[in-house]
Write a protein that holds these residues in place. Structure first.
Motif, PDB file in Angstrom:
ATOM      1  N   GLU A 206     -35.882 -80.888-108.190  1.00  0.00           N
ATOM      2  CA  GLU A 206     -37.065 -81.723-108.399  1.00  0.00           C
ATOM      3  C   GLU A 206     -37.533 -81.710-109.852  1.00  0.00           C
ATOM      4  O   GLU A 206     -36.782 -82.078-110.747  1.00  0.00           O
ATOM      5  CB  GLU A 206     -38.176 -81.271-107.430  1.00  0.00           C
ATOM      6  N   LYS A 207     -38.759 -81.235-110.132  1.00  0.00           N
ATOM      7  CA  LYS A 207     -39.315 -81.304-111.492  1.00  0.00           C
ATOM      8  C   LYS A 207     -39.072 -80.032-112.304  1.00  0.00           C
ATOM      9  O   LYS A 207     -39.601 -79.893-113.412  1.00  0.00           O
ATOM     10  CB  LYS A 207     -40.823 -81.583-111.416  1.00  0.00           C
ATOM     11  N   MET A 208     -38.282 -79.125-111.768  1.00  0.00           N
ATOM     12  CA  MET A 208     -38.030 -77.887-112.493  1.00  0.00           C
ATOM     13  C   MET A 208     -37.065 -78.146-113.653  1.00  0.00           C
ATOM     14  O   MET A 208     -36.091 -78.884-113.514  1.00  0.00           O
ATOM     15  CB  MET A 208     -37.450 -76.819-111.554  1.00  0.00           C
ATOM     16  N   HIS A 209     -37.351 -77.550-114.823  1.00  0.00           N
ATOM     17  CA  HIS A 209     -36.470 -77.744-115.966  1.00  0.00           C
ATOM     18  C   HIS A 209     -36.513 -76.531-116.895  1.00  0.00           C
ATOM     19  O   HIS A 209     -37.520 -75.831-116.980  1.00  0.00           O
ATOM     20  CB  HIS A 209     -36.822 -79.023-116.736  1.00  0.00           C
ATOM     21  N   LEU A 210     -35.400 -76.285-117.553  1.00  0.00           N
ATOM     22  CA  LEU A 210     -35.251 -75.167-118.474  1.00  0.00           C
ATOM     23  C   LEU A 210     -35.330 -75.702-119.897  1.00  0.00           C
ATOM     24  O   LEU A 210     -34.590 -76.604-120.275  1.00  0.00           O
ATOM     25  CB  LEU A 210     -33.912 -74.466-118.257  1.00  0.00           C
ATOM     26  N   ARG A 211     -36.252 -75.130-120.674  1.00  0.00           N
ATOM     27  CA  ARG A 211     -36.400 -75.514-122.078  1.00  0.00           C
ATOM     28  C   ARG A 211     -35.892 -74.374-122.968  1.00  0.00           C
ATOM     29  O   ARG A 211     -36.104 -73.195-122.659  1.00  0.00           O
ATOM     30  CB  ARG A 211     -37.864 -75.836-122.401  1.00  0.00           C
ATOM     31  N   VAL A 212     -35.230 -74.751-124.055  1.00  0.00           N
ATOM     32  CA  VAL A 212     -34.584 -73.766-124.918  1.00  0.00           C
ATOM     33  C   VAL A 212     -34.954 -74.034-126.376  1.00  0.00           C
ATOM     34  O   VAL A 212     -34.938 -75.178-126.834  1.00  0.00           O
ATOM     35  CB  VAL A 212     -33.044 -73.817-124.773  1.00  0.00           C
ATOM     36  N   LYS A 213     -35.288 -72.962-127.084  1.00  0.00           N
ATOM     37  CA  LYS A 213     -35.436 -72.985-128.540  1.00  0.00           C
ATOM     38  C   LYS A 213     -34.339 -72.097-129.107  1.00  0.00           C
ATOM     39  O   LYS A 213     -34.081 -71.009-128.588  1.00  0.00           O
ATOM     40  CB  LYS A 213     -36.809 -72.471-128.964  1.00  0.00           C
ATOM     41  N   VAL A 214     -33.663 -72.543-130.163  1.00  0.00           N
ATOM     42  CA  VAL A 214     -32.539 -71.768-130.699  1.00  0.00           C
ATOM     43  C   VAL A 214     -32.733 -71.473-132.181  1.00  0.00           C
ATOM     44  O   VAL A 214     -33.417 -72.207-132.899  1.00  0.00           O
ATOM     45  CB  VAL A 214     -31.191 -72.501-130.493  1.00  0.00           C
ATOM     46  N   GLU A 215     -32.118 -70.373-132.616  1.00  0.00           N
ATOM     47  CA  GLU A 215     -32.158 -69.958-134.015  1.00  0.00           C
ATOM     48  C   GLU A 215     -30.720 -69.811-134.538  1.00  0.00           C
ATOM     49  O   GLU A 215     -30.193 -68.703-134.628  1.00  0.00           O
ATOM     50  CB  GLU A 215     -32.894 -68.636-134.157  1.00  0.00           C
ATOM     51  N   PRO A 216     -30.066 -70.916-134.871  1.00  0.00           N
ATOM     52  CA  PRO A 216     -28.702 -70.817-135.390  1.00  0.00           C
ATOM     53  C   PRO A 216     -28.684 -70.213-136.800  1.00  0.00           C
ATOM     54  O   PRO A 216     -29.381 -70.682-137.694  1.00  0.00           O
ATOM     55  CB  PRO A 216     -28.222 -72.271-135.405  1.00  0.00           C
ATOM     56  N   GLU A 217     -27.900 -69.156-136.967  1.00  0.00           N
ATOM     57  CA  GLU A 217     -27.723 -68.516-138.267  1.00  0.00           C
ATOM     58  C   GLU A 217     -26.347 -68.876-138.820  1.00  0.00           C
ATOM     59  O   GLU A 217     -25.393 -69.036-138.063  1.00  0.00           O
ATOM     60  CB  GLU A 217     -27.851 -66.993-138.130  1.00  0.00           C
ATOM     61  N   PHE A 218     -26.255 -68.983-140.134  1.00  0.00           N
ATOM     62  CA  PHE A 218     -25.000 -69.375-140.761  1.00  0.00           C
ATOM     63  C   PHE A 218     -25.019 -68.934-142.220  1.00  0.00           C
ATOM     64  O   PHE A 218     -26.064 -68.535-142.753  1.00  0.00           O
ATOM     65  CB  PHE A 218     -24.786 -70.896-140.668  1.00  0.00           C
ATOM     66  N   HIS A 219     -23.856 -68.988-142.861  1.00  0.00           N
ATOM     67  CA  HIS A 219     -23.743 -68.606-144.264  1.00  0.00           C
ATOM     68  C   HIS A 219     -23.298 -69.796-145.103  1.00  0.00           C
ATOM     69  O   HIS A 219     -22.395 -70.546-144.705  1.00  0.00           O
ATOM     70  CB  HIS A 219     -22.713 -67.483-144.449  1.00  0.00           C
ATOM     71  N   PHE A 220     -23.925 -69.969-146.262  1.00  0.00           N
ATOM     72  CA  PHE A 220     -23.391 -70.859-147.284  1.00  0.00           C
ATOM     73  C   PHE A 220     -22.330 -70.093-148.064  1.00  0.00           C
ATOM     74  O   PHE A 220     -22.580 -68.957-148.511  1.00  0.00           O
ATOM     75  CB  PHE A 220     -24.489 -71.314-148.252  1.00  0.00           C
ATOM     76  N   ILE A 221     -21.163 -70.693-148.229  1.00  0.00           N
ATOM     77  CA  ILE A 221     -20.091 -70.032-148.967  1.00  0.00           C
ATOM     78  C   ILE A 221     -19.512 -70.978-150.018  1.00  0.00           C
ATOM     79  O   ILE A 221     -19.627 -72.194-149.904  1.00  0.00           O
ATOM     80  CB  ILE A 221     -18.968 -69.535-148.028  1.00  0.00           C
ATOM     81  N   THR A 222     -18.913 -70.386-151.039  1.00  0.00           N
ATOM     82  CA  THR A 222     -18.276 -71.166-152.095  1.00  0.00           C
ATOM     83  C   THR A 222     -16.941 -71.706-151.596  1.00  0.00           C
ATOM     84  O   THR A 222     -16.425 -71.261-150.556  1.00  0.00           O
ATOM     85  CB  THR A 222     -18.038 -70.293-153.328  1.00  0.00           C
ATOM     86  N   PRO A 223     -16.342 -72.657-152.326  1.00  0.00           N
ATOM     87  CA  PRO A 223     -15.011 -73.142-151.935  1.00  0.00           C
ATOM     88  C   PRO A 223     -13.969 -72.034-151.865  1.00  0.00           C
ATOM     89  O   PRO A 223     -12.955 -72.172-151.175  1.00  0.00           O
ATOM     90  CB  PRO A 223     -14.674 -74.157-153.040  1.00  0.00           C
ATOM     91  N   GLU A 224     -14.236 -70.913-152.556  1.00  0.00           N
ATOM     92  CA  GLU A 224     -13.303 -69.775-152.527  1.00  0.00           C
ATOM     93  C   GLU A 224     -13.584 -68.831-151.366  1.00  0.00           C
ATOM     94  O   GLU A 224     -12.887 -67.824-151.206  1.00  0.00           O
ATOM     95  CB  GLU A 224     -13.385 -69.004-153.850  1.00  0.00           C
ATOM     96  N   GLY A 225     -14.615 -69.131-150.573  1.00  0.00           N
ATOM     97  CA  GLY A 225     -14.924 -68.297-149.419  1.00  0.00           C
ATOM     98  C   GLY A 225     -15.848 -67.129-149.706  1.00  0.00           C
ATOM     99  O   GLY A 225     -16.020 -66.246-148.857  1.00  0.00           O
ATOM    100  N   GLU A 226     -16.479 -67.116-150.872  1.00  0.00           N
ATOM    101  CA  GLU A 226     -17.403 -66.047-151.232  1.00  0.00           C
ATOM    102  C   GLU A 226     -18.843 -66.453-150.921  1.00  0.00           C
ATOM    103  O   GLU A 226     -19.154 -67.654-150.824  1.00  0.00           O
ATOM    104  CB  GLU A 226     -17.268 -65.724-152.728  1.00  0.00           C
ATOM    105  N   PRO A 227     -19.768 -65.474-150.783  1.00  0.00           N
ATOM    106  CA  PRO A 227     -21.171 -65.827-150.547  1.00  0.00           C
ATOM    107  C   PRO A 227     -21.720 -66.706-151.667  1.00  0.00           C
ATOM    108  O   PRO A 227     -21.462 -66.453-152.845  1.00  0.00           O
ATOM    109  CB  PRO A 227     -21.873 -64.456-150.519  1.00  0.00           C
ATOM    110  N   PHE A 228     -22.477 -67.714-151.297  1.00  0.00           N
ATOM    111  CA  PHE A 228     -23.025 -68.660-152.270  1.00  0.00           C
ATOM    112  C   PHE A 228     -24.146 -68.047-153.096  1.00  0.00           C
ATOM    113  O   PHE A 228     -24.403 -68.462-154.228  1.00  0.00           O
ATOM    114  CB  PHE A 228     -23.524 -69.906-151.540  1.00  0.00           C
ATOM    115  N   ASP A 229     -24.857 -67.056-152.530  1.00  0.00           N
ATOM    116  CA  ASP A 229     -25.964 -66.434-153.256  1.00  0.00           C
ATOM    117  C   ASP A 229     -26.109 -64.983-152.810  1.00  0.00           C
ATOM    118  O   ASP A 229     -25.465 -64.548-151.848  1.00  0.00           O
ATOM    119  CB  ASP A 229     -27.276 -67.193-153.020  1.00  0.00           C
TER     120      ASP A 229
END
Length: 303
Positions: A120-143
């Motif tokens: 019926e009217k039951m529903h599941l609501r979700v909030k998400v916190e996606p984490e990720f890394h910025f990396i250089t073209p060489e695969g190193e950390p961007f900062d």
């Protein structure tokens, strides 16, 4: 940039959560409303399921993409105006009058589970916190910035704001944007939404994030543990169960958790091994699940 929308991506996902798409030409239109009436979107298109991880074997590879028109958007990062729509995967013989979900289509499976367990009217609501890394073209950390650092300490702020602007154009609501604990680690929190819609949003968010980052000359990784000794990246999920306008997880008398919420948590603990297997599908996933790095390593409940 083309003045009209002339193509549409028919999108779906493999078993590992990677977005796939078949691009179909459509009648040139100015708006999505006109595109929704195009026979191309009504008919969908075929795809080779055996070439998609976890979808089909060679002997039964002929599948059909059935567009879900409620998900129709205009892609916010391409030079040529192009639309996109999420699709259900179906066997060719079940299209037409029948709308049976294909057993190995994860999007269809979510719809089935939702219908079976949320009446019926039951529903599941979700909030998400996606984490990720910025990396250089060489695969190193961007900062080498840290938690909540901003410009100029965090040189990726402009990229983050560009990603935020792009997802807002298609209806995804960012709630908080910030640098995370690890070097070059970022987070854009996505506000509460119906679980079925949020499943689509996560795929779309990752696609847009990678595309915008490439425009700025850097790359993105959502790997759980790209750099040894640094904080890993997860996907924190906040859940709310509602029946109409009633929050089933809150106890209005005590201000604490309801019995339904406690039972829900007990179910999560009971099924934690299976959830772990599904939510951690790679060897790299388990490099993140170690003590002292804010990652879950124990199944434990307080009585």
């Amino acid at each position: 940039m083309s003045e009209k929308i002339e193509n549409c991506e028919l999108r779906f996902t493999d078993i590992l959560g990677r977005m796939k798409a078949m691009i179909v030409p459509c009648n040139p239109v100015d708006e999505l409303k006109a595109l929704a009436a195009d026979p191309v979107l009504k008919n969908g298109t075929s795809c080779d399921g055996s070439s998609v991880t976890g979808l089909a074997n060679v002997e039964a590879s002929d599948l059909k993409l059935d567009p879900d028109l409620s998900t129709l958007i205009e892609i916010p990062y391409l030079g040529r105006r192009t639309a996109a729509v999420m699709c259900y995967v179906r066997k060719k013989e079940t299209t037409g009058a029948s709308k049976e979900f294909y057993a190995l289509d994860s999007r269809g499976r979510l719809e089935i589970v939702y219908e079976e367990h949320l009446p019926e009217k039951m529903h599941l609501r979700v909030k998400v916190e996606p984490e990720f890394h910025f990396i250089t073209p060489e695969g190193e950390p961007f900062d080498d910035a840290g938690y909540a650092d901003t410009h100029p300490r965090n040189p990726g702020v402009d990229v983050l704001l560009s990603i935020s602007a792009a997802i807002r154009k298609i209806g995804i609501k960012p709630r908080v944007i910030h640098h995370e604990v690890g070097e070059a680690q970022q987070e854009i929190e996505l506000d509460f939404e119906d679980a079925r819609k949020m499943a689509d949003y996560i795929l779309i968010f990752k696609n847009i994030t990678r595309s915008i980052a490439q425009e700025h000359g850097i790359d993105v990784t959502f790997m759980p543990k790209p750099f040894p000794g640094e904080a890993g990246s997860g996907l924190h999920c906040h859940l709310q169960l509602w029946d109409g306008e009633k929050n089933l997880f809150g106890d209005p008398e005590t201000g604490g958790l309801s019995e339904t919420a406690k039972q829900f948590i007990a179910g999560l603990l009971e099924h934690a091994p299976a959830i772990t297997a599904i939510a951690n599908p790679s060897v790299n996933s388990y490099k993140r699940l170690v003590p002292h790095h804010e990652a879950p390593v124990y199944i434990h409940g307080v009585r």
